[in-house]
Design a protein around this motif. Structure first.
Motif, PDB file in Angstrom:
ATOM      1  N   PHE A   1       0.817  -1.209   0.000  1.00 55.65           N
ATOM      2  CA  PHE A   1       0.000   0.000   0.000  1.00 55.65           C
ATOM      3  C   PHE A   1       0.855   1.265   0.000  1.00 55.65           C
ATOM      4  CE2 PHE A   1      -2.426   3.393   1.889  1.00 55.65           C
ATOM      5  CZ  PHE A   1      -3.754   3.181   1.545  1.00 55.65           C
ATOM      6  N   GLU A   2       1.793   1.335   0.946  1.00 51.18           N
ATOM      7  CA  GLU A   2       2.568   2.567   1.121  1.00 51.18           C
ATOM      8  C   GLU A   2       3.377   2.904  -0.135  1.00 51.18           C
ATOM      9  OE1 GLU A   2       2.236   0.509   5.171  1.00 51.18           O
ATOM     10  OE2 GLU A   2       2.520  -0.045   3.078  1.00 51.18           O
ATOM     11  N   THR A   3       3.956   1.882  -0.762  1.00 50.99           N
ATOM     12  CA  THR A   3       4.773   2.118  -1.961  1.00 50.99           C
ATOM     13  C   THR A   3       3.927   2.644  -3.103  1.00 50.99           C
ATOM     14  OG1 THR A   3       6.300   0.370  -1.282  1.00 50.99           O
ATOM     15  CG2 THR A   3       6.359   1.048  -3.593  1.00 50.99           C
ATOM     16  N   ASN A   4       2.759   2.035  -3.332  1.00 57.51           N
ATOM     17  CA  ASN A   4       1.900   2.479  -4.430  1.00 57.51           C
ATOM     18  C   ASN A   4       1.347   3.882  -4.184  1.00 57.51           C
ATOM     19  OD1 ASN A   4       2.307   0.160  -5.883  1.00 57.51           O
ATOM     20  ND2 ASN A   4       0.482  -0.859  -5.131  1.00 57.51           N
ATOM     21  N   ALA A   5       1.042   4.201  -2.918  1.00 59.87           N
ATOM     22  CA  ALA A   5       0.529   5.540  -2.588  1.00 59.87           C
ATOM     23  C   ALA A   5       1.546   6.622  -2.922  1.00 59.87           C
ATOM     24  CB  ALA A   5       0.145   5.608  -1.117  1.00 59.87           C
ATOM     25  N   ILE A   6       2.815   6.251  -2.935  1.00 61.04           N
ATOM     26  CA  ILE A   6       3.882   7.209  -3.209  1.00 61.04           C
ATOM     27  C   ILE A   6       4.350   7.147  -4.665  1.00 61.04           C
ATOM     28  CG2 ILE A   6       6.319   7.749  -2.700  1.00 61.04           C
ATOM     29  CD1 ILE A   6       5.683   6.812   0.221  1.00 61.04           C
ATOM     30  N   ARG A   7       4.476   5.933  -5.210  1.00 66.57           N
ATOM     31  CA  ARG A   7       5.187   5.755  -6.476  1.00 66.57           C
ATOM     32  C   ARG A   7       4.310   5.764  -7.732  1.00 66.57           C
ATOM     33  NH1 ARG A   7      10.398   7.208  -6.762  1.00 66.57           N
ATOM     34  NH2 ARG A   7      11.363   6.825  -4.746  1.00 66.57           N
ATOM     35  N   ILE A   8       2.989   5.635  -7.590  1.00 69.74           N
ATOM     36  CA  ILE A   8       2.130   5.773  -8.763  1.00 69.74           C
ATOM     37  C   ILE A   8       2.090   7.255  -9.138  1.00 69.74           C
ATOM     38  CG2 ILE A   8      -0.261   5.635  -9.611  1.00 69.74           C
ATOM     39  CD1 ILE A   8      -0.595   3.114  -7.917  1.00 69.74           C
ATOM     40  N   GLN A   9       2.598   7.574 -10.313  1.00 63.03           N
ATOM     41  CA  GLN A   9       2.682   8.976 -10.733  1.00 63.03           C
ATOM     42  C   GLN A   9       2.386   9.115 -12.224  1.00 63.03           C
ATOM     43  OE1 GLN A   9       6.749   9.869  -8.812  1.00 63.03           O
ATOM     44  NE2 GLN A   9       5.703  11.840  -8.693  1.00 63.03           N
ATOM     45  N   SER A  10       2.005  10.323 -12.623  1.00 65.21           N
ATOM     46  CA  SER A  10       1.859  10.623 -14.043  1.00 65.21           C
ATOM     47  C   SER A  10       3.219  10.511 -14.726  1.00 65.21           C
ATOM     48  CB  SER A  10       1.317  12.043 -14.237  1.00 65.21           C
ATOM     49  OG  SER A  10      -0.002  12.141 -13.770  1.00 65.21           O
ATOM     50  N   GLN A  11       3.201  10.231 -16.024  1.00 64.06           N
ATOM     51  CA  GLN A  11       4.442  10.145 -16.795  1.00 64.06           C
ATOM     52  C   GLN A  11       5.202  11.459 -16.718  1.00 64.06           C
ATOM     53  OE1 GLN A  11       3.737   8.934 -20.805  1.00 64.06           O
ATOM     54  NE2 GLN A  11       5.883   9.043 -21.414  1.00 64.06           N
ATOM     55  N   ARG A  12       6.522  11.364 -16.555  1.00 63.43           N
ATOM     56  CA  ARG A  12       7.343  12.568 -16.468  1.00 63.43           C
ATOM     57  C   ARG A  12       7.336  13.329 -17.791  1.00 63.43           C
ATOM     58  NH1 ARG A  12      11.779   9.480 -13.249  1.00 63.43           N
ATOM     59  NH2 ARG A  12      11.221  10.013 -11.116  1.00 63.43           N
ATOM     60  N   SER A  13       7.416  14.644 -17.683  1.00 66.94           N
ATOM     61  CA  SER A  13       7.550  15.471 -18.881  1.00 66.94           C
ATOM     62  C   SER A  13       9.012  15.484 -19.326  1.00 66.94           C
ATOM     63  CB  SER A  13       7.082  16.899 -18.583  1.00 66.94           C
ATOM     64  OG  SER A  13       8.073  17.585 -17.826  1.00 66.94           O
ATOM     65  N   HIS A  14       9.304  16.222 -20.378  1.00 67.57           N
ATOM     66  CA  HIS A  14      10.686  16.304 -20.879  1.00 67.57           C
ATOM     67  C   HIS A  14      11.604  17.046 -19.913  1.00 67.57           C
ATOM     68  CE1 HIS A  14       8.757  20.050 -22.157  1.00 67.57           C
ATOM     69  NE2 HIS A  14       9.968  20.593 -22.243  1.00 67.57           N
ATOM     70  N   PHE A  15      11.027  17.639 -18.850  1.00 73.14           N
ATOM     71  CA  PHE A  15      11.860  18.306 -17.839  1.00 73.14           C
ATOM     72  C   PHE A  15      12.392  17.329 -16.791  1.00 73.14           C
ATOM     73  CE2 PHE A  15       9.150  21.948 -19.211  1.00 73.14           C
ATOM     74  CZ  PHE A  15      10.175  22.783 -19.655  1.00 73.14           C
ATOM     75  N   ASP A  16      11.909  16.070 -16.808  1.00 71.33           N
ATOM     76  CA  ASP A  16      12.369  15.030 -15.873  1.00 71.33           C
ATOM     77  C   ASP A  16      12.189  15.420 -14.409  1.00 71.33           C
ATOM     78  OD1 ASP A  16      13.084  13.178 -17.815  1.00 71.33           O
ATOM     79  OD2 ASP A  16      15.096  14.022 -18.047  1.00 71.33           O
ATOM     80  N   GLU A  17      11.060  16.013 -14.092  1.00 76.15           N
ATOM     81  CA  GLU A  17      10.772  16.409 -12.713  1.00 76.15           C
ATOM     82  C   GLU A  17      10.605  15.173 -11.824  1.00 76.15           C
ATOM     83  OE1 GLU A  17       7.154  15.557 -14.904  1.00 76.15           O
ATOM     84  OE2 GLU A  17       8.628  17.150 -15.296  1.00 76.15           O
ATOM     85  N   HIS A  18      10.987  15.313 -10.558  1.00 74.09           N
ATOM     86  CA  HIS A  18      10.828  14.212  -9.603  1.00 74.09           C
ATOM     87  C   HIS A  18       9.403  14.175  -9.052  1.00 74.09           C
ATOM     88  CE1 HIS A  18      12.251  12.051  -5.685  1.00 74.09           C
ATOM     89  NE2 HIS A  18      11.902  11.179  -6.611  1.00 74.09           N
ATOM     90  N   SER A  19       8.854  15.341  -8.757  1.00 77.64           N
ATOM     91  CA  SER A  19       7.487  15.456  -8.241  1.00 77.64           C
ATOM     92  C   SER A  19       6.573  15.911  -9.377  1.00 77.64           C
ATOM     93  CB  SER A  19       7.458  16.483  -7.101  1.00 77.64           C
ATOM     94  OG  SER A  19       6.152  16.666  -6.621  1.00 77.64           O
ATOM     95  N   THR A  20       5.417  15.274  -9.482  1.00 78.12           N
ATOM     96  CA  THR A  20       4.481  15.602 -10.567  1.00 78.12           C
ATOM     97  C   THR A  20       4.129  17.090 -10.557  1.00 78.12           C
ATOM     98  OG1 THR A  20       3.519  13.392 -10.438  1.00 78.12           O
ATOM     99  CG2 THR A  20       2.212  15.073 -11.552  1.00 78.12           C
ATOM    100  N   PRO A  21       4.244  17.770 -11.689  1.00 79.27           N
ATOM    101  CA  PRO A  21       3.889  19.194 -11.740  1.00 79.27           C
ATOM    102  C   PRO A  21       2.380  19.396 -11.796  1.00 79.27           C
ATOM    103  CG  PRO A  21       4.540  18.449 -13.911  1.00 79.27           C
ATOM    104  CD  PRO A  21       4.744  17.281 -12.985  1.00 79.27           C
ATOM    105  N   LEU A  22       1.973  20.622 -11.602  1.00 81.79           N
ATOM    106  CA  LEU A  22       0.568  20.998 -11.766  1.00 81.79           C
ATOM    107  C   LEU A  22       0.245  21.199 -13.242  1.00 81.79           C
ATOM    108  CD1 LEU A  22       0.077  23.568  -8.891  1.00 81.79           C
ATOM    109  CD2 LEU A  22      -1.498  21.712  -9.394  1.00 81.79           C
ATOM    110  N   TYR A  23      -0.857  20.615 -13.682  1.00 83.75           N
ATOM    111  CA  TYR A  23      -1.323  20.808 -15.056  1.00 83.75           C
ATOM    112  C   TYR A  23      -2.575  21.685 -15.021  1.00 83.75           C
ATOM    113  CZ  TYR A  23       1.998  17.234 -16.495  1.00 83.75           C
ATOM    114  OH  TYR A  23       3.157  16.538 -16.752  1.00 83.75           O
ATOM    115  N   LEU A  24      -2.336  22.983 -14.824  1.00 81.41           N
ATOM    116  CA  LEU A  24      -3.444  23.935 -14.727  1.00 81.41           C
ATOM    117  C   LEU A  24      -3.830  24.402 -16.125  1.00 81.41           C
ATOM    118  CD1 LEU A  24      -2.382  26.016 -11.591  1.00 81.41           C
ATOM    119  CD2 LEU A  24      -3.917  24.047 -11.719  1.00 81.41           C
ATOM    120  N   THR A  25      -4.561  23.553 -16.800  1.00 85.32           N
ATOM    121  CA  THR A  25      -5.020  23.863 -18.145  1.00 85.32           C
ATOM    122  C   THR A  25      -6.462  23.408 -18.307  1.00 85.32           C
ATOM    123  OG1 THR A  25      -4.636  23.507 -20.520  1.00 85.32           O
ATOM    124  CG2 THR A  25      -4.100  21.677 -19.049  1.00 85.32           C
ATOM    125  N   SER A  26      -7.232  24.210 -18.993  1.00 83.87           N
ATOM    126  CA  SER A  26      -8.627  23.821 -19.222  1.00 83.87           C
ATOM    127  C   SER A  26      -8.750  22.806 -20.356  1.00 83.87           C
ATOM    128  CB  SER A  26      -9.469  25.059 -19.553  1.00 83.87           C
ATOM    129  OG  SER A  26      -8.966  25.693 -20.721  1.00 83.87           O
TER     130      SER A  26
END
Length: 387
Positions: free
Chosen positions: A5-30
């Motif tokens: 449980f704990e691993t999936n709660a942390i490690r399931i993430q959106s695909q990284r962008s070309h910036f290779d961010e570690h933490s998922t960025p905000l996608y504030l787009t309509s």
């Protein structure tokens, strides 16, 4: 994905962008763009999986939803702006005029309002059963019954209903079994394991856990979620990307937070049980709880909500709240901060006294959402408020 449980709660993430961010960025787009006319056509025809418009889906919302689906052991899900949007949309998408609901009588006040004020306008009726009469629930099922609904633990009476028993009833009678798992969270119990077809949450509560944002989610069988998604896509109760981003981050600490909440709540419940100004205490992992055996069978720990009856009725409850110093007086729950609420004079005040008594909301009942402060400080504040 991990089995933990704990691993999936942390490690399931959106695909990284070309910036290779570690933490998922905000996608504030309509909205989202397309490569060409064919890309746009095939995307809208659902021949490919692609974000079209943030009312339908968004990378942040998708990440949060995927985590909730995984943690509940479900097939699919959809996230909403609030918990009540999740509950309303689930029923509205799946019910037709003339259908019937069987529900436990102890439900959240707004859910009760849906059942008794709004659904009857569309010829959808609800029959309630008391938690103590659960063994006789089959007698309430009618030819037009479509949904079997319950909360466990219930709000605010903290009754615990046997998920395995109700799962078998739903299967026998071909009913859609819907469970509000808000008080337990997927960390403490997974209703899908016991036959629930859909699980709904107010993510505003323990899933956020810090009183910041509103949110709701429904997860479960893919064919049912498909109907809910189509309803929500056209009626617009979508979760905002920002709130989804916050809630996805919150899930990363859900396990450690809920464990500490539960440890504190059990100590608070044990203190209250021995206080002379307290008539009774309801907490699932107290051996005095009437459904203790069911609770330890289906829950990992007892949750963070303690209900107790202050002697002196409604005035006793009000006086207790007026003497509180550290704890918060609020209608929310599942916060890092301990919150005390007197349902009879606040959250359930629109119910008649008879209706409140029917759902276990007695005059002096106090709902305590035990927070993450030092438990000695929580107990000290409750002790001085009791007098």
């Amino acid at each position: 994905m991990s089995d933990n449980f704990e691993t999936n709660a942390i490690r399931i993430q959106s695909q990284r962008s070309h910036f290779d961010e570690h933490s998922t960025p905000l996608y504030l787009t309509s909205s989202f763009v397309f490569e060409d006319a064919e890309d746009m056509r095939s995307s809208f025809a659902e021949e490919k999986s692609k974000n079209l418009y943030s009312r339908f889906s968004n990378p942040n919302v998708n990440e949060f939803t995927e985590k909730m689906v995984n943690l509940e052991g479900a097939e699919a899900g959809y996230a909403f702006g609030t918990g009540m949007a999740a509950i309303y949309s689930t029923f509205a998408a799946l019910l037709s005029s003339g259908d019937h609901i069987v529900s436990c009588q102890s439900v959240f006040g707004s859910t009760h309002t849906l059942f008794t004020k709004y659904f009857p306008k569309w010829n959808i009726d609800t029959t309630y059963f008391k938690a103590e009469d659960a063994a006789n629930v089959e007698q309430l099922i009618q030819p037009n019954t479509k949904i079997l609904y319950l909360e466990t633990p219930t709000n605010p009476a903290i009754e615990v209903l046997d998920l395995e028993f109700f799962g078998k009833i739903a299967e026998k009678h071909n009913l859609i079994f819907v469970v509000d798992n808000c008080f337990a969270t997927p960390y403490l119990q997974q209703p899908v394991k016991y036959g629930a077809h859909l699980v709904v949450h107010s993510a505003t509560k323990l899933i956020d856990g810090q009183g910041r944002v509103l949110g709701g989610v429904a997860v479960g069988k893919a064919d049912l979620i498909r109907e809910i998604y189509l309803f929500a896509r056209n009626t617009g109760p979508a979760m905002s990307p920002f709130n989804a981003w916050v809630l996805s981050k919150s899930l990363e600490t859900l396990a450690v937070r809920v464990e500490k909440h539960c440890e504190n709540a059990l100590k608070v419940a044990e203190f209250l049980e021995n206080h002379p100004k307290v008539e009774f205490v309801k907490y699932p992992f107290l051996k005095s709880h009437p459904n203790y055996e069911t609770a330890i069978k289906q829950m990992k720990m007892g949750g963070n909500i303690v209900a107790f009856e202050v002697k002196g009725g409604i005035e006793g409850g009000r006086n207790f709240l007026n003497r509180i110093k550290m704890c918060s007086l609020s209608a929310n729950l599942g916060d890092t901060r301990t919150i005390v609420t007197h349902p009879a004079s606040t959250t359930h005040s629109k119910l008649s006294e008879e209706e409140r008594n029917e759902v276990g909301i007695t005059a002096g009942l106090v709902r305590c959402s035990v927070g993450l402060e030092n438990v000695d400080d929580i107990i000290e504040d409750l002790k001085q408020a009791l007098g």
